[in-house]
Write a protein that holds these residues in place. Structure first.
Motif, PDB file in Angstrom:
ATOM      1  N   ALA A 115       0.082  -3.005  -6.840  1.00 33.46           N
ATOM      2  CA  ALA A 115       0.017  -2.411  -5.582  1.00 33.46           C
ATOM      3  C   ALA A 115      -1.213  -1.458  -5.300  1.00 33.46           C
ATOM      4  O   ALA A 115      -1.687  -0.913  -6.253  1.00 33.46           O
ATOM      5  N   ALA A 116      -1.681  -1.500  -4.016  1.00 33.52           N
ATOM      6  CA  ALA A 116      -2.590  -0.493  -3.811  1.00 33.52           C
ATOM      7  C   ALA A 116      -2.114   0.989  -3.349  1.00 33.52           C
ATOM      8  O   ALA A 116      -0.912   1.052  -2.991  1.00 33.52           O
ATOM      9  N   SER A 117      -3.005   1.971  -3.381  1.00 37.13           N
ATOM     10  CA  SER A 117      -2.681   3.008  -3.117  1.00 37.13           C
ATOM     11  C   SER A 117      -3.808   4.127  -2.321  1.00 37.13           C
ATOM     12  O   SER A 117      -4.798   3.680  -2.384  1.00 37.13           O
ATOM     13  N   LEU A 118      -3.188   5.115  -1.660  1.00 39.08           N
ATOM     14  CA  LEU A 118      -4.024   6.118  -0.898  1.00 39.08           C
ATOM     15  C   LEU A 118      -3.369   7.397  -1.453  1.00 39.08           C
ATOM     16  O   LEU A 118      -2.286   7.588  -1.058  1.00 39.08           O
ATOM     17  N   LEU A 119      -4.166   8.245  -1.955  1.00 41.83           N
ATOM     18  CA  LEU A 119      -3.876   9.446  -2.359  1.00 41.83           C
ATOM     19  C   LEU A 119      -4.556  10.643  -1.497  1.00 41.83           C
ATOM     20  O   LEU A 119      -5.579  10.643  -1.417  1.00 41.83           O
ATOM     21  N   LEU A 120      -3.324  11.293  -0.712  1.00 36.71           N
ATOM     22  CA  LEU A 120      -3.917  12.481   0.215  1.00 36.71           C
ATOM     23  C   LEU A 120      -3.965  13.805  -0.598  1.00 36.71           C
ATOM     24  O   LEU A 120      -2.848  14.338  -1.005  1.00 36.71           O
ATOM     25  N   ARG A 121      -5.112  14.157  -0.889  1.00 40.44           N
ATOM     26  CA  ARG A 121      -5.230  15.238  -2.081  1.00 40.44           C
ATOM     27  C   ARG A 121      -5.370  16.658  -1.164  1.00 40.44           C
ATOM     28  O   ARG A 121      -5.547  16.736  -0.189  1.00 40.44           O
ATOM     29  N   GLY A 122      -4.378  17.376  -1.981  1.00 41.52           N
ATOM     30  CA  GLY A 122      -4.072  18.689  -1.409  1.00 41.52           C
ATOM     31  C   GLY A 122      -3.061  18.714  -0.352  1.00 41.52           C
ATOM     32  O   GLY A 122      -2.735  19.727   0.462  1.00 41.52           O
ATOM     33  N   PHE A 123      -2.293  17.544  -0.465  1.00 38.86           N
ATOM     34  CA  PHE A 123      -1.039  17.679   0.674  1.00 38.86           C
ATOM     35  C   PHE A 123       0.050  17.273   0.243  1.00 38.86           C
ATOM     36  O   PHE A 123       0.399  16.411  -0.947  1.00 38.86           O
ATOM     37  N   GLU A 124       1.249  17.924   0.361  1.00 35.59           N
ATOM     38  CA  GLU A 124       2.524  17.913   0.132  1.00 35.59           C
ATOM     39  C   GLU A 124       3.349  17.013   1.119  1.00 35.59           C
ATOM     40  O   GLU A 124       3.299  17.599   2.452  1.00 35.59           O
ATOM     41  N   LEU A 150       6.155   4.116  -8.352  1.00 34.22           N
ATOM     42  CA  LEU A 150       6.135   3.066  -7.700  1.00 34.22           C
ATOM     43  C   LEU A 150       4.860   2.184  -8.340  1.00 34.22           C
ATOM     44  O   LEU A 150       4.872   0.955  -8.774  1.00 34.22           O
ATOM     45  N   LEU A 151       3.784   2.740  -8.307  1.00 35.81           N
ATOM     46  CA  LEU A 151       2.607   2.022  -8.810  1.00 35.81           C
ATOM     47  C   LEU A 151       2.467   1.941 -10.236  1.00 35.81           C
ATOM     48  O   LEU A 151       1.753   0.951 -10.650  1.00 35.81           O
ATOM     49  N   MET A 171      -5.591   2.117   5.985  1.00 34.29           N
ATOM     50  CA  MET A 171      -4.546   0.822   6.633  1.00 34.29           C
ATOM     51  C   MET A 171      -5.385  -0.299   6.935  1.00 34.29           C
ATOM     52  O   MET A 171      -4.911  -1.375   6.757  1.00 34.29           O
ATOM     53  N   LEU A 172      -6.245  -0.092   7.953  1.00 31.74           N
ATOM     54  CA  LEU A 172      -7.176  -1.015   8.508  1.00 31.74           C
ATOM     55  C   LEU A 172      -7.776  -2.044   7.314  1.00 31.74           C
ATOM     56  O   LEU A 172      -7.586  -3.383   7.503  1.00 31.74           O
ATOM     57  N   SER A 173      -8.345  -1.416   6.533  1.00 31.53           N
ATOM     58  CA  SER A 173      -8.837  -2.051   5.313  1.00 31.53           C
ATOM     59  C   SER A 173      -7.998  -2.905   4.761  1.00 31.53           C
ATOM     60  O   SER A 173      -8.116  -4.187   4.312  1.00 31.53           O
ATOM     61  N   PHE A 174      -6.755  -2.397   4.365  1.00 31.47           N
ATOM     62  CA  PHE A 174      -5.735  -2.874   3.671  1.00 31.47           C
ATOM     63  C   PHE A 174      -5.199  -4.191   4.467  1.00 31.47           C
ATOM     64  O   PHE A 174      -4.798  -4.945   3.925  1.00 31.47           O
ATOM     65  N   LEU A 185       0.744  -1.175   0.095  1.00 33.86           N
ATOM     66  CA  LEU A 185      -0.016  -0.034  -0.141  1.00 33.86           C
ATOM     67  C   LEU A 185       0.862   1.183  -0.085  1.00 33.86           C
ATOM     68  O   LEU A 185       1.643   1.363   0.964  1.00 33.86           O
ATOM     69  N   ALA A 186       0.694   2.042  -0.988  1.00 33.27           N
ATOM     70  CA  ALA A 186       1.421   3.265  -1.105  1.00 33.27           C
ATOM     71  C   ALA A 186       0.506   4.490  -0.735  1.00 33.27           C
ATOM     72  O   ALA A 186      -0.418   4.914  -1.334  1.00 33.27           O
ATOM     73  N   VAL A 187       1.130   5.291   0.200  1.00 30.26           N
ATOM     74  CA  VAL A 187       0.272   6.464   0.690  1.00 30.26           C
ATOM     75  C   VAL A 187       1.032   7.554   0.503  1.00 30.26           C
ATOM     76  O   VAL A 187       2.512   7.627   0.795  1.00 30.26           O
ATOM     77  N   SER A 188       0.539   8.617  -0.374  1.00 32.01           N
ATOM     78  CA  SER A 188       1.415   9.695  -0.566  1.00 32.01           C
ATOM     79  C   SER A 188       0.224  11.022  -0.907  1.00 32.01           C
ATOM     80  O   SER A 188      -0.766  10.847  -1.023  1.00 32.01           O
TER      81      SER A 188
END
Length: 444
Positions: free
Chosen positions: A96-105, A89-90, A124-127, A73-76
């Protein structure tokens, strides 16, 4: 710091820890700077890794991870240059799974869990639920094994939380929720994460650069010395050795995790007696005006408002005191000492390819010199200098080389690797990065 454990691969120490705790397989979660913490485990011991959550992954050569791609799981964030790491990476690991944090650097120093835990926790818990691992029954508490410290909370399948880069809160805001369903094992110590990188840097030619700056500062017996953002304490310990107990030394750092690690390492070295460790921001130093004689900021001004940091250093320094700073350089090319073609050299030896980036108001260029002049400092001594990273510094060298390899075509990467094998056999392989340095005096 050179120890028997430090001479071993980090993954071997992690396997020792797993055996000590009776863990067969575990979920792993790690940050950008912990590449060598988890990569060896994922590639050499994939059966030990139930899943791998990467927060703000670096741009890396992902070929060796294909065997665990479906368990990543890639979080960015979606802003800034660091977002490129997860994108690549994706693309390289489509499973691979991903989570995109919108509006976040997401910088290495971002407090990402404190800022975005409400999104990251449920994802994370779901993954994790999709990748079962055997539960363990471990008593809550803390300990140390193979120079890796650990703290255990909760029960269930093991979730190993590697140090999360330079994040002040680390994983703490999420641990209560995660430990309701998982046995969370938070790791620390001198081998892992940013502490491992900073300690390795302290064994490199970077320490020679620090010593040059300290020579120019000319610390006198009895003077109070401040370092803001002392990290793992490499510079603090160098100053303590130089001054032989003749000077009070203050470490101010916004990161409680790094403060704890710096104090622990100073105590291990028998150098903590005249040191004090205080939590606080470099942009609002928790000291009265004109309280110190020497104020230092080494590779910190990249991470916030550089002008505000410099103004604070000036404020807390007595008239006649000295102020010194080192910043990484994003405006000078790096240098890889390899016998490669001119075309490949042009591609890899360019400014900004290697490094951790810079905040919007940060300083990672020659503007450091102008800022010192604008702050009213006198007797200025300003200079750039290269620092060599060698294969002996496994973590820093691996990260630097992977940042380069990830930008190359298949043919270019093959040329690089062939040249690297030749240079490493000769003992001539290094990657040099540039720094800017400035020393000034506060007028009396």
């Amino acid at each position: 710091m050179t120890t028997a454990s430090a001479a071993r691969p980090v993954e071997a120490c992690l396997v020792d820890l797993f055996e000590h705790l009776g863990i067969e397989r575990a979920h792993i979660a790690a940050g950008r700077l912990g590449l060598t913490d988890w990569q060896g485990l994922a590639t050499r011991h994939p059966d030990r890794v139930a899943s791998l959550t990467l927060i703000n992954p670096p741009i890396l050569d992902a070929g060796r991870l294909r065997g665990v791609a479906s368990r990543i799981l890639a979080v960015s964030g979606d802003l800034g240059p660091t977002a490129e790491g997860a994108v690549k990476l994706l693309a390289d690991l489509p499973g691979a799974a991903s989570l995109l944090l919108r509006g976040f650097e997401c910088h290495p120093w971002s407090d990402v869990i404190a800022d975005c835990g409400s999104e990251i926790g449920p994802a994370m818990l779901s993954f994790l639920d999709r990748h079962p691992a055997p539960a363990v029954a471990l008593p809550e508490g803390q300990g140390e094994m193979a120079e890796i410290s650990f703290r255990i909370r909760g029960a269930g399948p093991p979730l190993v939380l590697m140090p999360l880069d330079l994040a002040p809160s680390q994983w703490e805001p999420l641990i209560p929720k995660l430990s309701e369903r998982y046995c969370t094992i938070s790791l620390g110590g001198p081998l892992l994460g940013s502490v491992g990188l900073l300690e390795a840097r302290g064994r490199s030619t970077y320490l020679g650069l620090v010593r040059t700056v300290l020579d120019l500062v000319q610390i006198q017996p009895g003077e109070v010395v401040l370092e803001v953002g002392g990290g793992s304490g490499v510079v603090l310990r160098e100053i303590a050795r130089r001054t032989i107990g003749a000077n009070p030394i203050i470490d101010v750092d916004i990161n409680p995790y790094l403060l704890r690690e710096a104090e622990s390492l100073a105590k291990r070295a028998g150098l903590a007696e005249r040191m004090s460790f205080r939590e606080g921001s470099a942009e609002a130093i928790p000291l009265a005006a004109e309280n110190v004689d020497v104020a230092l900021s080494f590779t910190v001004m990249e991470e916030g408002n550089a002008d505000r940091m410099l103004a604070e250093l000036v404020r807390v320094t007595r008239p006649g005191g000295r102020i010194a700073a080192i910043v990484r350089s994003c405006d000078m090319p790096s240098w890889a000492n390899l016998p490669v073609s001119a075309a490949l050299r042009t591609k890899v030896d360019r400014p900004g390819l290697i490094g951790a980036g810079v905040a919007t108001a940060g300083c990672a260029d020659a503007s450091l010199y102008r800022r010192f002049h604008a702050a009213g400092l006198t007797e200025l001594r300003c200079f750039p200098q290269l620092v060599a990273i060698t294969p002996a510094e496994i973590s820093r060298f691996t990260i630097s080389q992977q940042q380069i390899l990830a930008m190359l075509t298949t043919e270019e990467a093959a040329e690089w690797r062939s040249a690297a094998v030749q240079a490493e056999a000769e003992g001539t392989f290094f990657i040099a990065t540039a720094h800017h340095c400035a020393v000034g005096t506060k007028p009396a």
